[in-house]
Design a protein around this motif. Structure first.
Motif, PDB file in Angstrom:
ATOM      1  N   VAL A  36       0.963  -1.107   0.058  1.00  0.00           N
ATOM      2  CA  VAL A  36       0.182   0.057  -0.087  1.00  0.00           C
ATOM      3  C   VAL A  36       0.703   1.291   0.091  1.00  0.00           C
ATOM      4  O   VAL A  36       2.042   1.293   0.271  1.00  0.00           O
ATOM      5  N   ASN A  37       0.291   2.463  -0.441  1.00  0.00           N
ATOM      6  CA  ASN A  37       0.984   3.546  -0.563  1.00  0.00           C
ATOM      7  C   ASN A  37       1.130   3.992   1.133  1.00  0.00           C
ATOM      8  O   ASN A  37       0.153   4.014   1.860  1.00  0.00           O
ATOM      9  N   GLN A  38       2.220   4.105   1.582  1.00  0.00           N
ATOM     10  CA  GLN A  38       2.529   4.262   2.940  1.00  0.00           C
ATOM     11  C   GLN A  38       2.097   5.668   3.599  1.00  0.00           C
ATOM     12  O   GLN A  38       1.798   5.537   4.759  1.00  0.00           O
ATOM     13  N   ASP A  39       1.804   6.746   2.730  1.00  0.00           N
ATOM     14  CA  ASP A  39       1.212   8.011   2.972  1.00  0.00           C
ATOM     15  C   ASP A  39      -0.253   7.749   3.050  1.00  0.00           C
ATOM     16  O   ASP A  39      -0.757   9.025   3.557  1.00  0.00           O
ATOM     17  N   ASP A  40      -0.989   6.986   2.253  1.00  0.00           N
ATOM     18  CA  ASP A  40      -2.360   6.418   2.389  1.00  0.00           C
ATOM     19  C   ASP A  40      -2.493   5.417   2.082  1.00  0.00           C
ATOM     20  O   ASP A  40      -2.616   4.710   1.013  1.00  0.00           O
ATOM     21  N   THR A  41      -2.800   4.547   3.048  1.00  0.00           N
ATOM     22  CA  THR A  41      -2.729   3.061   3.161  1.00  0.00           C
ATOM     23  C   THR A  41      -4.178   2.543   2.486  1.00  0.00           C
ATOM     24  O   THR A  41      -4.177   1.469   2.472  1.00  0.00           O
ATOM     25  N   SER A  42      -4.943   3.551   2.098  1.00  0.00           N
ATOM     26  CA  SER A  42      -6.302   3.034   1.411  1.00  0.00           C
ATOM     27  C   SER A  42      -5.970   2.789  -0.129  1.00  0.00           C
ATOM     28  O   SER A  42      -7.050   2.253  -0.562  1.00  0.00           O
ATOM     29  N   MET A  43      -4.932   2.786  -0.522  1.00  0.00           N
ATOM     30  CA  MET A  43      -4.479   2.671  -1.923  1.00  0.00           C
ATOM     31  C   MET A  43      -3.489   1.672  -1.953  1.00  0.00           C
ATOM     32  O   MET A  43      -2.671   1.547  -1.243  1.00  0.00           O
ATOM     33  N   LEU A 292      -0.506  -9.724   0.166  1.00  0.00           N
ATOM     34  CA  LEU A 292      -0.179  -8.197   0.573  1.00  0.00           C
ATOM     35  C   LEU A 292       0.877  -8.227   1.516  1.00  0.00           C
ATOM     36  O   LEU A 292       0.737  -8.813   2.597  1.00  0.00           O
ATOM     37  N   SER A 293       1.747  -7.478   1.152  1.00  0.00           N
ATOM     38  CA  SER A 293       3.051  -7.232   2.052  1.00  0.00           C
ATOM     39  C   SER A 293       2.824  -5.693   2.592  1.00  0.00           C
ATOM     40  O   SER A 293       2.471  -4.769   2.132  1.00  0.00           O
ATOM     41  N   LEU A 294       3.177  -5.729   3.993  1.00  0.00           N
ATOM     42  CA  LEU A 294       3.011  -4.549   4.757  1.00  0.00           C
ATOM     43  C   LEU A 294       4.370  -4.420   5.487  1.00  0.00           C
ATOM     44  O   LEU A 294       4.785  -5.239   6.360  1.00  0.00           O
ATOM     45  N   PRO A 295       5.011  -3.263   5.636  1.00  0.00           N
ATOM     46  CA  PRO A 295       6.141  -2.968   6.412  1.00  0.00           C
ATOM     47  C   PRO A 295       5.781  -3.172   7.969  1.00  0.00           C
ATOM     48  O   PRO A 295       4.674  -3.079   8.174  1.00  0.00           O
ATOM     49  N   PRO A 296       6.770  -3.620   8.640  1.00  0.00           N
ATOM     50  CA  PRO A 296       6.482  -3.704  10.065  1.00  0.00           C
ATOM     51  C   PRO A 296       5.778  -2.709  10.641  1.00  0.00           C
ATOM     52  O   PRO A 296       4.857  -2.791  11.642  1.00  0.00           O
ATOM     53  N   PHE A 297       5.817  -1.557  10.374  1.00  0.00           N
ATOM     54  CA  PHE A 297       5.182  -0.252  11.133  1.00  0.00           C
ATOM     55  C   PHE A 297       3.767  -0.052  10.830  1.00  0.00           C
ATOM     56  O   PHE A 297       2.742   0.594  11.382  1.00  0.00           O
ATOM     57  N   LEU A 298       3.259  -0.956   9.820  1.00  0.00           N
ATOM     58  CA  LEU A 298       1.877  -1.042   9.546  1.00  0.00           C
ATOM     59  C   LEU A 298       1.168  -2.220   9.606  1.00  0.00           C
ATOM     60  O   LEU A 298      -0.001  -2.177   9.639  1.00  0.00           O
ATOM     61  N   GLU A 299       1.937  -3.235  10.066  1.00  0.00           N
ATOM     62  CA  GLU A 299       1.453  -4.878  10.408  1.00  0.00           C
ATOM     63  C   GLU A 299       0.274  -4.605  11.423  1.00  0.00           C
ATOM     64  O   GLU A 299      -0.711  -5.355  11.193  1.00  0.00           O
ATOM     65  N   ALA A 300       0.218  -3.836  12.338  1.00  0.00           N
ATOM     66  CA  ALA A 300      -0.673  -3.874  13.325  1.00  0.00           C
ATOM     67  C   ALA A 300      -2.035  -3.251  12.802  1.00  0.00           C
ATOM     68  O   ALA A 300      -3.101  -3.473  13.252  1.00  0.00           O
ATOM     69  N   GLN A 301      -1.955  -2.709  11.681  1.00  0.00           N
ATOM     70  CA  GLN A 301      -3.458  -1.960  10.877  1.00  0.00           C
ATOM     71  C   GLN A 301      -3.780  -2.998   9.885  1.00  0.00           C
ATOM     72  O   GLN A 301      -4.456  -2.601   9.175  1.00  0.00           O
ATOM     73  N   ARG A 302      -3.269  -4.012   9.689  1.00  0.00           N
ATOM     74  CA  ARG A 302      -3.486  -4.954   8.634  1.00  0.00           C
ATOM     75  C   ARG A 302      -5.005  -5.249   8.509  1.00  0.00           C
ATOM     76  O   ARG A 302      -5.473  -5.116   7.177  1.00  0.00           O
ATOM     77  N   GLU A 303      -5.686  -5.697   9.298  1.00  0.00           N
ATOM     78  CA  GLU A 303      -6.990  -6.051   9.339  1.00  0.00           C
ATOM     79  C   GLU A 303      -7.930  -4.685   8.770  1.00  0.00           C
ATOM     80  O   GLU A 303      -8.580  -4.857   7.927  1.00  0.00           O
ATOM     81  N   GLU A 304      -7.626  -3.463   9.279  1.00  0.00           N
ATOM     82  CA  GLU A 304      -8.215  -2.338   8.763  1.00  0.00           C
ATOM     83  C   GLU A 304      -7.816  -2.023   7.631  1.00  0.00           C
ATOM     84  O   GLU A 304      -8.636  -1.592   6.692  1.00  0.00           O
ATOM     85  N   ILE A 305      -6.693  -2.212   6.935  1.00  0.00           N
ATOM     86  CA  ILE A 305      -6.087  -1.885   5.764  1.00  0.00           C
ATOM     87  C   ILE A 305      -6.553  -2.931   4.724  1.00  0.00           C
ATOM     88  O   ILE A 305      -7.098  -2.328   3.432  1.00  0.00           O
ATOM     89  N   GLU A 306      -6.741  -4.043   5.005  1.00  0.00           N
ATOM     90  CA  GLU A 306      -7.302  -4.972   3.767  1.00  0.00           C
ATOM     91  C   GLU A 306      -8.769  -4.763   3.671  1.00  0.00           C
ATOM     92  O   GLU A 306      -9.213  -5.021   2.401  1.00  0.00           O
ATOM     93  N   GLN A 307      -9.343  -4.333   4.717  1.00  0.00           N
ATOM     94  CA  GLN A 307     -10.828  -4.068   4.510  1.00  0.00           C
ATOM     95  C   GLN A 307     -11.116  -2.905   3.768  1.00  0.00           C
ATOM     96  O   GLN A 307     -12.056  -2.780   3.014  1.00  0.00           O
ATOM     97  N   SER A 308     -10.205  -1.943   3.677  1.00  0.00           N
ATOM     98  CA  SER A 308     -10.386  -0.590   2.738  1.00  0.00           C
ATOM     99  C   SER A 308      -9.881  -0.679   1.275  1.00  0.00           C
ATOM    100  O   SER A 308     -10.142  -0.124   0.458  1.00  0.00           O
ATOM    101  N   LEU A 309      -9.271  -2.172   0.991  1.00  0.00           N
ATOM    102  CA  LEU A 309      -8.662  -2.369  -0.277  1.00  0.00           C
ATOM    103  C   LEU A 309      -9.934  -3.126  -0.951  1.00  0.00           C
ATOM    104  O   LEU A 309     -10.371  -4.157  -0.370  1.00  0.00           O
ATOM    105  N   THR A 310      -9.790  -3.213  -2.378  1.00  0.00           N
ATOM    106  CA  THR A 310     -10.742  -4.003  -3.168  1.00  0.00           C
ATOM    107  C   THR A 310      -9.934  -5.227  -3.364  1.00  0.00           C
ATOM    108  O   THR A 310      -8.374  -5.257  -3.856  1.00  0.00           O
ATOM    109  N   PRO A 311     -10.233  -6.583  -3.009  1.00  0.00           N
ATOM    110  CA  PRO A 311      -9.506  -7.732  -3.317  1.00  0.00           C
ATOM    111  C   PRO A 311      -8.773  -7.981  -4.585  1.00  0.00           C
ATOM    112  O   PRO A 311      -9.574  -7.526  -5.584  1.00  0.00           O
ATOM    113  N   LEU A 312      -7.542  -7.937  -4.615  1.00  0.00           N
ATOM    114  CA  LEU A 312      -6.812  -8.301  -6.014  1.00  0.00           C
ATOM    115  C   LEU A 312      -5.991  -9.820  -5.779  1.00  0.00           C
ATOM    116  O   LEU A 312      -5.264  -9.604  -5.125  1.00  0.00           O
ATOM    117  N   ASP A 313      -6.491 -10.504  -6.643  1.00  0.00           N
ATOM    118  CA  ASP A 313      -5.825 -11.795  -6.551  1.00  0.00           C
ATOM    119  C   ASP A 313      -4.556 -11.824  -7.371  1.00  0.00           C
ATOM    120  O   ASP A 313      -4.541 -11.755  -8.806  1.00  0.00           O
TER     121      ASP A 313
END
Length: 317
Positions: A36-43, A292-313
């Motif tokens: 995800v864009n580390q400055d806007d994790t919704s994308m 979906l890879s997330l850097p360690p400083f975003l890992e705690a937000q994984r559930e919230e981040i994944e919910q904001s993204l359209t699934p991409l297989d």
């Protein structure tokens, strides 16, 4: 200490799924990181590259679903070029693009190389560049599991083209601050190179006083990044850029590399990025980009981040 070449180019797409389909199934590039864009994790932030995601081969995309059309103009990174092995390979791609209805122009000679200009489905301005006579920065290695034959695959990023309203200040930043060298002029474009030179280390600048400023959207480029060796060099570049009077981001940890950002006088965003540690830091090399890879400083937000993204297989297994 010198800039080694192009590190990556980051662009904008409005549809990650269609973008993934084009760059992997049409161009045959490898998705080496889905994050995800580390400055806007919704994308999403998608990284396409060579077999191992080597620096100098990364073409990345931010997904902005509501991005409008791009209206080309100045203050822009106006063309991104992709390297291929030789002139014969361009004819392979010319035929492939014809079969797949990819918007393309005829093969032409430019800057002493054969090139094939084309556009992706969102109008991203692209160009294949032949490495037949390249004597500079080495290319990457095409993805072995690509839909494209190994000897025809894309091997990395070529020259980046800038369109500016005033050439002099951009040239000054690149030559007097970042250490690029003037090579010549082709089709009214100034050609600069850095490091070992060659296809993977050039910036081409066109001055256009007849155009208005570009209105970016899907199919536009957000920034270009240049290669530096490591964090120690990056800190030295920060001091140089700061001394030159340019506001900058300071060192930013992107986990896969460390970066510094600043805008040159024509408002084009430049990034300096380290060669390492690389994309295999958190994934096995054989399975890069499959989850979906997330850097360690975003890992705690994984559930919230994944919910904001359209699934991409992107699971290739």
């Amino acid at each position: 200490m010198h800039i080694k070449g192009i590190h990556h180019v980051s662009a904008i797409t409005a549809n990650a799924k269609k973008n993934y389909d084009f760059y992997t199934n049409v161009l045959g590039m490898r998705l080496v990181k889905k994050t995800v864009n580390q400055d806007d994790t919704s994308m999403y932030h998608l990284f396409y590259a060579d077999e191992k995601g080597n620096p100098g081969t990364d073409f990345t995309f931010f997904e902005i679903p509501r991005a409008g059309n791009t209206y080309p103009g100045t203050h822009s990174i106006s063309t991104t070029s992709l390297r291929v092995k030789n002139d014969e390979t361009l004819r392979f791609w010319q035929e492939r693009f014809k079969q797949l209805n990819v918007d393309q122009d005829p093969i032409k000679e430019y800057a002493n190389r054969k090139t094939l200009p084309f556009r992706d489905p969102e109008g991203q301005r692209l160009m294949l560049v032949s490495d037949e006579n390249n004597k500079g920065v080495a290319s990457g290695q095409p993805w072995g599991k690509s839909v494209i034959p190994l000897n025809r695959g894309i091997t990395g990023l070529g020259p980046v083209h800038l369109t500016v309203a005033n050439l002099a200040p951009t040239k000054q930043v690149l030559t007097e601050i970042l250490g690029f060298r003037e090579v010549g002029r082709f089709d009214n474009k100034l050609v600069l190179e850095t490091g070992e030179g060659g296809t993977g280390a050039e910036v081409h600048i066109e001055e256009r006083t007849d155009l208005s400023r570009e209105r970016p959207g899907r199919g536009s480029v957000h920034h270009v990044a240049f290669r530096v060796e490591d964090e120690q060099e990056l800190e030295q570049w920060r001091l140089i850029i700061q001394k030159a009077g340019f506001p900058n981001s300071g060192l930013v940890d992107r986990f896969y590399f460390k970066s510094l950002y600043f805008r040159e006088p024509n408002h084009i965003l430049f990034e300096l990025a380290t060669d390492g540690p690389g994309f295999a830091t958190d994934e096995d090399m054989d399975h890069l980009g499959e989850s979906l890879s997330l850097p360690p400083f975003l890992e705690a937000q994984r559930e919230e981040i994944e919910q904001s993204l359209t699934p991409l297989d992107t699971n290739r297994s």
